[in-house]
Design an enzyme around this catalytic site. Sequence first.
Site, PDB file in Angstrom:
ATOM      1  N   HIS A 102       0.819  -1.223   0.000  1.00  0.00           N
ATOM      2  CA  HIS A 102       0.000   0.000   0.000  1.00  0.00           C
ATOM      3  C   HIS A 102       0.847   1.265   0.000  1.00  0.00           C
ATOM      4  O   HIS A 102       0.340   2.350  -0.268  1.00  0.00           O
ATOM      5  CB  HIS A 102      -0.929  -0.005   1.214  1.00  0.00           C
ATOM      6  N   ASP A 105       3.290   9.444  -0.777  1.00  0.00           N
ATOM      7  CA  ASP A 105       2.119   8.659  -0.378  1.00  0.00           C
ATOM      8  C   ASP A 105       1.937   7.532  -1.380  1.00  0.00           C
ATOM      9  O   ASP A 105       2.119   7.754  -2.589  1.00  0.00           O
ATOM     10  CB  ASP A 105       0.875   9.572  -0.396  1.00  0.00           C
TER      11      ASP A 105
HETATM   12  C1  GDG Z   1      -2.291   3.773   3.364  1.00  0.00           C
HETATM   13  C2  GDG Z   1      -1.277   4.469   2.435  1.00  0.00           C
HETATM   14  C3  GDG Z   1      -2.949   4.371   0.584  1.00  0.00           C
HETATM   15  C4  GDG Z   1      -9.432  10.136   7.518  1.00  0.00           C
HETATM   16  N1  GDG Z   1      -9.951  10.956   8.434  1.00  0.00           N
HETATM   17  C5  GDG Z   1     -11.063  10.368   8.908  1.00  0.00           C
HETATM   18  C6  GDG Z   1     -11.205   9.149   8.243  1.00  0.00           C
HETATM   19  N2  GDG Z   1     -10.186   9.031   7.391  1.00  0.00           N
HETATM   20  C7  GDG Z   1      -9.987   7.917   6.450  1.00  0.00           C
HETATM   21  C8  GDG Z   1     -10.174   8.428   5.043  1.00  0.00           C
HETATM   22  C9  GDG Z   1      -9.344   7.479   4.214  1.00  0.00           C
HETATM   23  C10 GDG Z   1      -8.306   6.946   5.204  1.00  0.00           C
HETATM   24  O1  GDG Z   1      -8.680   7.411   6.502  1.00  0.00           O
HETATM   25  C11 GDG Z   1      -6.908   7.469   4.910  1.00  0.00           C
HETATM   26  O2  GDG Z   1      -6.455   6.828   3.745  1.00  0.00           O
HETATM   27  P1  GDG Z   1      -5.194   7.364   2.930  1.00  0.00           P
HETATM   28  O3  GDG Z   1      -5.130   6.605   1.651  1.00  0.00           O
HETATM   29  O4  GDG Z   1      -5.338   8.813   2.702  1.00  0.00           O
HETATM   30  O5  GDG Z   1      -3.919   7.152   3.840  1.00  0.00           O
HETATM   31  P2  GDG Z   1      -3.257   5.991   4.828  1.00  0.00           P
HETATM   32  O6  GDG Z   1      -4.051   5.796   6.052  1.00  0.00           O
HETATM   33  O7  GDG Z   1      -1.849   6.445   5.027  1.00  0.00           O
HETATM   34  O8  GDG Z   1      -3.269   4.624   3.957  1.00  0.00           O
HETATM   35  C12 GDG Z   1      -1.999   5.279   1.373  1.00  0.00           C
HETATM   36  C13 GDG Z   1      -3.830   3.569   1.528  1.00  0.00           C
HETATM   37  O9  GDG Z   1      -3.060   2.880   2.520  1.00  0.00           O
HETATM   38  C14 GDG Z   1      -4.646   2.537   0.758  1.00  0.00           C
HETATM   39  O10 GDG Z   1      -3.819   1.738  -0.006  1.00  0.00           O
HETATM   40  O11 GDG Z   1      -3.767   5.182  -0.234  1.00  0.00           O
HETATM   41  O12 GDG Z   1      -1.066   5.863   0.481  1.00  0.00           O
HETATM   42  O13 GDG Z   1      -0.397   5.297   3.192  1.00  0.00           O
HETATM   43  O14 GDG Z   1     -10.111   6.423   3.739  1.00  0.00           O
HETATM   44  O15 GDG Z   1     -11.544   8.429   4.745  1.00  0.00           O
HETATM   45  N3  GDG Z   1     -12.245   8.328   8.457  1.00  0.00           N
HETATM   46  C15 GDG Z   1     -13.175   8.726   9.378  1.00  0.00           C
HETATM   47  N4  GDG Z   1     -13.065   9.890  10.088  1.00  0.00           N
HETATM   48  C16 GDG Z   1     -12.045  10.742   9.889  1.00  0.00           C
HETATM   49  O16 GDG Z   1     -11.955  11.793  10.546  1.00  0.00           O
HETATM   50  N5  GDG Z   1     -14.231   7.944   9.607  1.00  0.00           N
END
Ligand code: GDG
Length: 488
Positions: free
Chosen positions: A168, A380
């Site tokens: 990821h 990222d």
């Molecule tokens: C890893 C990789 C890759 C955020 N704030 C709230 C909340 N979120 C959720 C979002 C989103 C998730 O968290 C964050 O996903 P990201 O992709 O931005 O980042 P990572 O956590 O670092 O994920 C990344 C991912 O894996 C998938 O492969 O894209 O690059 O680092 O879904 O919605 N959810 C809630 N409240 C919040 O305040 N409920």
Amino acid sequence: MESKRLVVVSNRLPATLKKEDGEWTVKAGAGGLVTAMAPVLKNRGGVWIGWSGSSDPTIDVDALLSDFSDEAGYDLHTVPLTKEEVDGYYLGFSNEIIWPLFHDLQTRCKFDPQYWRTYLDVNFKFAEMVARKTTPDDYVWIQDYHLMHQAFFLKSMGVKRKTGFFLHIPFPPPDIFMKLPWRWKLIQALTEFDLVGFQTLQDRENFAECLRRLMPEAQFEGDGGVVTVDMGNHQFRLGAFPISIDFNQFSEIAKRPEVAEKAFSIKEALRHRKIILGVDRLDYTKGIPERIRSIQTMLRRYPDLKGRVNFVQIAVPSREEVDDYKELRTEIEQLVGRVNGEFSFPGWVPVHYHYKSFPHDELVAYYSAADIALITPLRDGMNLVAKEYCACNVTEDGVLVLSEFAGAAAQLQGEAYLVNPYDMEGIAKALHRAIHWEKDQRSAHMSKLRDQIRKNNIYWWVDSFLQAGISKSLGDFPEVAAMKYERG
Ligand code: GDG
């Protein structure tokens, strides 16, 4: 029936145990992976193997998880881990070595040999559980950097399984990967999977370059989306599979009257000023301090924007026990204070900072209310927030300002406004421009972004990985109702 199961293996189960008022409760987990996989297994059934998040030996984890499992529509099996194991394998090797190294932040790495040994021990423990809970006909899909030795240990135990691995996070170029003291063993372990998937073609290329240097016997065949690597004694495949979101789910939630009302009340509370939104786990790879400095630069350079914009940053608590994260939190809080101290006037505070996780609907309301999403990670793997913002922008008049170092930029570059997260003046200029864009211009870009994400959604991602892994599509796995019937 058994022969058609999809088995997901990840560090954490999609549920977490929390003690509230002396009682243990089970909550659905947050984060990119859970967001991505939960709808897939819920629709199709299957098995998820992982750690529960608790190392307390006195609680009956399996009993607590069974209700959650019934509701979720798939089986959960927990791998019990002691505190020492979590410290060495998760906080140590995974998050103090691999996480910073793979995000090009090598100076943050703590190359402790004990971390490596515990990482191997825990990977062995996971592999034993996978061996016990699966059959040779299952497809075992391992997720992420915590579990890179699964195929290696399964094979060394003589357990034959069809395995796929998806990373990821980014895969770094050779000059960075070569710093890892255990580089050969790690890359060799990755060659033992049948399929290794990356977020972008660039990540796949970086991996291929490292493999060529460390294992010159590797011969590459083909040049399409998925290539075959011949290692002499076995073959495996490499592919790029950009992860995505359940587009329709986000879009439908954004259209619900109560969510639209909530979005309106957020706008009203900010007096219909332009809203620039940042949403991240609080992590040093996400570029939050750099982003706040860009807002500061914007307000200094373009005084006409004072009193006309608000920057809302949602930072979800993450890895709070790690010192680097505690320091980052303090740094962000101080920066927010400094910027607000410099620019606020009665009736206007430029930066609104939330250090908490919002309920899903409320997050969607924030996405809908925002005029601009400012997503500027230093590096990222993908960044799902960028895609979620577009899915929720049902009015198609928002602007996505995105870091060129997010994996999502490779897919969305034509229509997102790409910026260098280290370039504060460049970001300030991009924001100033985006704020003055006409509605037609914003809609033209946003509707194309939405079309792209709608089409290349989470189901498309799972299908493309499974097609490459076992020539099956999601539809080939039984629906939950059919599984229950066959079981009965
Ligand atoms: C890893 C990789 C890759 C955020 N704030 C709230 C909340 N979120 C959720 C979002 C989103 C998730 O968290 C964050 O996903 P990201 O992709 O931005 O980042 P990572 O956590 O670092 O994920 C990344 C991912 O894996 C998938 O492969 O894209 O690059 O680092 O879904 O919605 N959810 C809630 N409240 C919040 O305040 N409920």
